[in-house]
Design an enzyme around this catalytic site. Structure first.
Site, PDB file in Angstrom:
ATOM      1  N   HIS A 225       0.819  -1.216   0.000  1.00 24.16           N
ATOM      2  CA  HIS A 225       0.000   0.000   0.000  1.00 24.16           C
ATOM      3  C   HIS A 225       0.854   1.269   0.000  1.00 24.16           C
ATOM      4  O   HIS A 225       2.061   1.248   0.299  1.00 24.16           O
ATOM      5  CB  HIS A 225      -0.924   0.008   1.216  1.00 24.16           C
TER       6      HIS A 225
ATOM      7  N   GLU B 201      -2.105  -6.971   7.446  1.00 27.78           N
ATOM      8  CA  GLU B 201      -0.772  -6.875   8.019  1.00 27.78           C
ATOM      9  C   GLU B 201      -0.679  -7.725   9.278  1.00 27.78           C
ATOM     10  O   GLU B 201      -1.700  -8.126   9.859  1.00 27.78           O
ATOM     11  CB  GLU B 201      -0.455  -5.408   8.341  1.00 27.78           C
TER      12      GLU B 201
END
EC number: 5.4.2.12
Length: 210
Positions: free
Chosen positions: A10, A83
């Site tokens: 990202h 994550e």
């Protein structure tokens, strides 16, 4: 033709800049991160992706959506691409973590956080699950997170755990490319898309130092 997977990290968030552990915290892209996502989309569009899947966290989904909007593909969501959970470290800076948990900081093991082996297994399983849906010459883009991508790739390639740190961290909106060969998946590119620069990530210090 071979199936390929692009693992895209990202774009930048404010917590990246402040060196705060994000983990499962749902932090949006900042202005720079949105620009990074737009740039990455313009480059990756040339590869003609056929499928896009993202972590359910906003910073990854918005990064994926920049590409999806450009190439006309919907973005699927998979929570397994999140994550690594940071437990008690989420929202804290590296300086705060090292001061309060010096031993755990060295080992990069957050109290209440996820084990690296669990993250590696869930991310690699997700990548393979989505890649199995590709046509023989398809290209899957997976939008995820720095530590999640590195650990998932290491597990997918069958590297022993003591060698996982041999793969360096990924910069914001950089990507790694996996290709399926006759003997399984292989890593064709890693941390591509930009000139080398410091990596600001939840990943362990030993793989993010420049």
């Amino acid at each position: 033709m071979s199936r390929r997977v692009v693992c895209l990290r990202h774009g930048q968030t404010l917590w990246n800049v402040e060196h705060r552990f994000q983990g499962h915290s749902d932090i949006p892209l900042d202005e720079t991160g949105m620009a990074q996502a737009t740039r990455a989309a313009s480059l990756l569009a040339a590869l003609r992706p056929t499928m896009i899947v993202s972590s359910d966290l906003q910073r990854a989904y918005d990064t994926a959506s920049a590409l999806g909007d450009l190439v006309g593909l919907n973005v699927s969501v998979d929570k397994d691409l999140r994550e690594r959970g940071g437990g008690e470290w989420e929202g804290l800076t590296r300086e705060e973590i090292s001061a309060r948990w010096p031993e755990q900081y060295v080992a990069w093991e957050a109290p209440g956080g996820e084990e690296v082996t669990d993250v590696a297994a869930r991310v690699s399983a997700s990548i393979l699950r989505w890649a199995a849906r590709l046509d023989d010459d398809g290209l899957l883009v997976v939008a995820s997170h720095g530590a999640a991508i590195r650990l998932g790739i290491a597990h997918l390639l069958g590297l022993p755990e003591d060698l996982w740190s041999a793969l360096g961290g990924l910069g914001n909106c950089s990507w790694s490319v996996l290709e399926e060969g006759r003997r399984g998946w292989r890593l064709m590119e890693h941390n591509a898309g930009t000139l080398p620069e410091p990596v600001q990530s939840d990943d362990s210090p030993e793989v993010t130092q420049s």
